[in-house]
Design a protein around this motif. Structure first.
Motif, PDB file in Angstrom:
ATOM      1  N   LEU A  48      61.849  17.903  39.742  1.00  0.00           N
ATOM      2  CA  LEU A  48      60.773  18.315  38.847  1.00  0.00           C
ATOM      3  C   LEU A  48      59.579  18.819  39.658  1.00  0.00           C
ATOM      4  N   TYR A  49      59.216  18.092  40.699  1.00  0.00           N
ATOM      5  CA  TYR A  49      58.107  18.522  41.544  1.00  0.00           C
ATOM      6  C   TYR A  49      58.426  19.853  42.233  1.00  0.00           C
ATOM      7  N   LEU A  50      59.650  20.001  42.749  1.00  0.00           N
ATOM      8  CA  LEU A  50      60.023  21.234  43.445  1.00  0.00           C
ATOM      9  C   LEU A  50      60.008  22.440  42.507  1.00  0.00           C
ATOM     10  N   SER A  51      60.269  22.203  41.221  1.00  0.00           N
ATOM     11  CA  SER A  51      60.296  23.313  40.270  1.00  0.00           C
ATOM     12  C   SER A  51      58.896  23.759  39.857  1.00  0.00           C
ATOM     13  N   ARG A  52      57.865  22.975  40.198  1.00  0.00           N
ATOM     14  CA  ARG A  52      56.477  23.330  39.861  1.00  0.00           C
ATOM     15  C   ARG A  52      55.747  23.626  41.169  1.00  0.00           C
ATOM     16  N   TYR A  53      56.163  24.718  41.812  1.00  0.00           N
ATOM     17  CA  TYR A  53      55.738  24.945  43.193  1.00  0.00           C
ATOM     18  C   TYR A  53      54.447  25.741  43.324  1.00  0.00           C
ATOM     19  N   GLY A  54      53.655  25.859  42.265  1.00  0.00           N
ATOM     20  CA  GLY A  54      52.447  26.684  42.331  1.00  0.00           C
ATOM     21  C   GLY A  54      51.450  26.246  43.387  1.00  0.00           C
ATOM     22  N   SER A  55      51.339  24.941  43.652  1.00  0.00           N
ATOM     23  CA  SER A  55      50.349  24.458  44.617  1.00  0.00           C
ATOM     24  C   SER A  55      50.922  23.347  45.500  1.00  0.00           C
TER      25      SER A  55
ATOM     26  N   GLN B  73      41.269  27.143  35.984  1.00  0.00           N
ATOM     27  CA  GLN B  73      42.316  28.113  36.271  1.00  0.00           C
ATOM     28  C   GLN B  73      43.550  27.788  35.435  1.00  0.00           C
ATOM     29  N   TRP B  74      44.550  28.679  35.500  1.00  0.00           N
ATOM     30  CA  TRP B  74      45.722  28.563  34.643  1.00  0.00           C
ATOM     31  C   TRP B  74      47.006  28.590  35.458  1.00  0.00           C
ATOM     32  N   HIS B  75      47.977  27.790  35.005  1.00  0.00           N
ATOM     33  CA  HIS B  75      49.311  27.821  35.610  1.00  0.00           C
ATOM     34  C   HIS B  75      50.202  28.721  34.748  1.00  0.00           C
ATOM     35  N   TYR B  76      50.627  29.832  35.353  1.00  0.00           N
ATOM     36  CA  TYR B  76      51.461  30.804  34.640  1.00  0.00           C
ATOM     37  C   TYR B  76      52.917  30.638  35.067  1.00  0.00           C
TER      38      TYR B  76
ATOM     39  N   SER C 141      55.920  31.225  39.095  1.00  0.00           N
ATOM     40  CA  SER C 141      55.158  29.987  38.916  1.00  0.00           C
ATOM     41  C   SER C 141      53.943  30.103  39.821  1.00  0.00           C
ATOM     42  N   VAL C 142      52.816  30.595  39.256  1.00  0.00           N
ATOM     43  CA  VAL C 142      51.637  30.882  40.071  1.00  0.00           C
ATOM     44  C   VAL C 142      50.376  30.416  39.350  1.00  0.00           C
ATOM     45  N   ILE C 143      49.310  30.299  40.119  1.00  0.00           N
ATOM     46  CA  ILE C 143      47.997  29.961  39.579  1.00  0.00           C
ATOM     47  C   ILE C 143      47.207  31.252  39.397  1.00  0.00           C
ATOM     48  N   VAL C 144      46.652  31.452  38.196  1.00  0.00           N
ATOM     49  CA  VAL C 144      45.873  32.665  37.894  1.00  0.00           C
ATOM     50  C   VAL C 144      44.515  32.253  37.332  1.00  0.00           C
ATOM     51  N   ASP C 145      43.609  33.245  37.254  1.00  0.00           N
ATOM     52  CA  ASP C 145      42.239  32.936  36.838  1.00  0.00           C
ATOM     53  C   ASP C 145      42.043  32.888  35.329  1.00  0.00           C
ATOM     54  N   ARG C 146      42.903  33.568  34.589  1.00  0.00           N
ATOM     55  CA  ARG C 146      42.734  33.581  33.131  1.00  0.00           C
ATOM     56  C   ARG C 146      44.069  33.866  32.454  1.00  0.00           C
ATOM     57  N   PRO C 147      44.233  33.480  31.181  1.00  0.00           N
ATOM     58  CA  PRO C 147      45.487  33.754  30.476  1.00  0.00           C
ATOM     59  C   PRO C 147      45.700  35.256  30.294  1.00  0.00           C
ATOM     60  N   GLY C 148      46.939  35.668  30.378  1.00  0.00           N
ATOM     61  CA  GLY C 148      47.276  37.086  30.299  1.00  0.00           C
ATOM     62  C   GLY C 148      47.570  37.674  31.650  1.00  0.00           C
ATOM     63  N   ARG C 149      47.022  37.076  32.707  1.00  0.00           N
ATOM     64  CA  ARG C 149      47.336  37.534  34.058  1.00  0.00           C
ATOM     65  C   ARG C 149      48.653  36.930  34.536  1.00  0.00           C
ATOM     66  N   ARG C 150      49.335  37.721  35.380  1.00  0.00           N
ATOM     67  CA  ARG C 150      50.642  37.276  35.867  1.00  0.00           C
ATOM     68  C   ARG C 150      50.680  37.104  37.391  1.00  0.00           C
ATOM     69  N   GLY C 151      49.543  37.048  38.016  1.00  0.00           N
ATOM     70  CA  GLY C 151      49.497  36.833  39.451  1.00  0.00           C
ATOM     71  C   GLY C 151      49.527  38.110  40.255  1.00  0.00           C
TER      72      GLY C 151
END
Length: 323
Positions: free
Chosen positions: A213-220, A105-108, A313-323
Motif C-alpha cells: 500500500l505504501y509503495l503504491s502511493r509513491y508521490g512523496s 497541495q493535492w495528490h493527483y 501519482s504526483v503532488i500538484v498545486d491545484r485540482p485539474g493539474r496533472r503534474g
C-alpha cells in the motif's frame, strides 16, 4: 522500442552456467595463470572483475522456473525474489528525495481499471487535497467538480497527509520497519462491515499488504525508506516474483505476490516496473472457476483476469493539474 528494457528482459532469460562448465574452465584458467608472468595476472584480474560484474547483472533477474499460465494467459518466469528485491532496494535508494507537500497541495492519481467481465477499460482521475478536506474529479459533462470531504470518525481511511506522517515515522532498518507495520493498530483494526464477523489477518499477510500500500502511493516516498521496504519484503515468508505480468495499460512488469495463508481461487499480483521498480498496478488471476455456494454456474471462470494500472501519482498545486 525501449532497447534498455529489452536488453534487461533478455538478460533475465539467461540461465547461470552449470558446475559442469564452471569447474573445468576454472581449472584451465588457473593452469594458464600459473604459467604466465605478473602482467598476465594483472590482465586476468581485470577480466575476472568484469566477468563478476556481468554475472551480477545476469543474476539480478535470475529465473528459477517457467510457469505455464491458463489457456488465455502467457507463460511467466518465476524469479529469485531475494536477488530482485535486493536490486530494487539498491535502485530505489538512489532516487532523488521529494519534499513534504503542503496541506493545501493535492495528490493527483490516474488509474485504469479492466474488469474480468468487461471488454472496456475505464479511466479514473482523482485529486485529493493533501489534508484530506476536499476531493475533485471530472463529471460526466467534462467539468471539474470540487467537493468538501466532511470528517468521518468511523472511516479507517487516511488523508494523504496522515499517510505521509505514518510513512515518515517508519524506521529504515528493515526488521524494525517490519515490526512497526505488523504491530500498527490502525492496520490491525481498520473498518469492517456491520454484522460481519471480523477475521484475524495473519501478521505476515498484513505486513505484505501495508508495505505494498505504501509503495503504491509513491508521490512523496523518501528514497532510504523505499529501499528499506524492499529489504523488508525479502524478510516476509512466501513472497514470490514473476516476470512478464501485465497491467491494465499493457505494460509488462514484475508480478509480486505472496503465497497465502488460505486456499483462494485467485492469485493477486502487485506489479512493479522491471527497471525503476515503481508501482505499475494490480492483477488478479483466477486459478480455477469461482462459484458461490448454491450456484451452478461460476461467477468467474478459470483464467479470467482483473487488471488495474497506476499511470500517475504526483503532488500538484491545484485540482485539474496533472503534474
Amino acid at each position: 522500442m525501449d532497447d534498455l528494457r529489452s536488453l534487461r528482459e533478455w538478460r533475465a532469460e539467461v540461465p547461470e552456467p552449470g558446475q559442469e562448465w564452471i569447474i573445468p574452465e576454472r581449472r584451465r584458467l588457473l593452469t594458464r595463470m600459473r604459467g604466465r608472468g605478473q602482467a598476465l595476472r594483472r590482465r586476468m584480474l581485470v577480466v575476472v572483475a568484469l566477468g563478476a560484474a556481468a554475472a551480477l547483472a545476469v543474476a539480478t533477474l535470475r529465473p528459477e522456473t517457467s510457469i505455464p499460465g491458463p489457456a488465455n494467459t502467457p507463460s511467466v518466469v518465476r524469479l529469485d525474489s531475494s536477488v530482485v528485491l535486493a536490486h530494487a532496494a539498491e535502485v530505489t535508494g538512489r532516487r532523488k528525495g521529494a519534499q513534504v507537500p503542503l496541506p493545501t497541495q493535492w495528490h493527483y492519481t490516474k488509474t485504469l481499471d479492466k474488469q474480468p467481465i468487461s471488454d472496456t477499460t475505464k479511466t479514473h482521475e482523482r485529486w485529493l487535497r493533501y489534508d484530506g478536506k476536499q476531493s475533485a474529479g471530472f463529471g460526466e459533462d467534462g467539468e471539474l467538480v470540487v467537493r468538501d470531504v466532511p470528517p468521518d470518525p468511523g472511516d479507517d481511511d487516511l488523508s494523504p497527509q496522515q499517510y505521509d506522517a505514518k510513512l515518515r515515522a517508519l524506521p529504515t532498518d528493515p526488521r524494525k520497519l517490519l515490526a512497526k507495520v505488523t504491530g500498527d493498530r490502525h492496520w490491525i483494526e481498520g473498518a469492517h462491515e456491520e454484522g460481519v464477523p471480523k477475521s484475524a489477518e495473519p501478521a505476515d499477510a498484513r505486513a505484505y499488504r501495508v508495505i505494498m500500500l505504501y509503495l503504491s502511493r509513491y508521490g512523496s516516498m523518501p528514497p532510504r525508506l523505499e529501499a528499506a521496504m524492499f529489504h523488508a519484503l525479502a524478510l516476509i515468508p512466501g513472497v514470490r516474483i514473476e516476470q512478464g505480468v501485465r497491467d491494465a495499460a499493457g505494460r509488462s512488469g514484475l508480478g509480486v505476490w505472496r503465497a497465502g495463508d488460505f486456499d483462494t481461487p485467485e492469485r493477486r499480483y502487485d506489479i512493479l516496473d522491471p527497471v525503476t521498480y515503481r508501482y505499475l498496478g494490480h492483477q488478479t488471476l483466477w486459478l480455477r472457476d469461482y462459484l458461490r455456494p448454491g450456484d451452478s454456474e461460476p461467477i468467474v471462470r478459470k483464467g479470467a483476469v482483473w487488471n488495474t494500472a497506476l499511470l500517475s501519482s504526483v503532488i500538484v498545486d491545484r485540482p485539474g493539474r496533472r503534474g
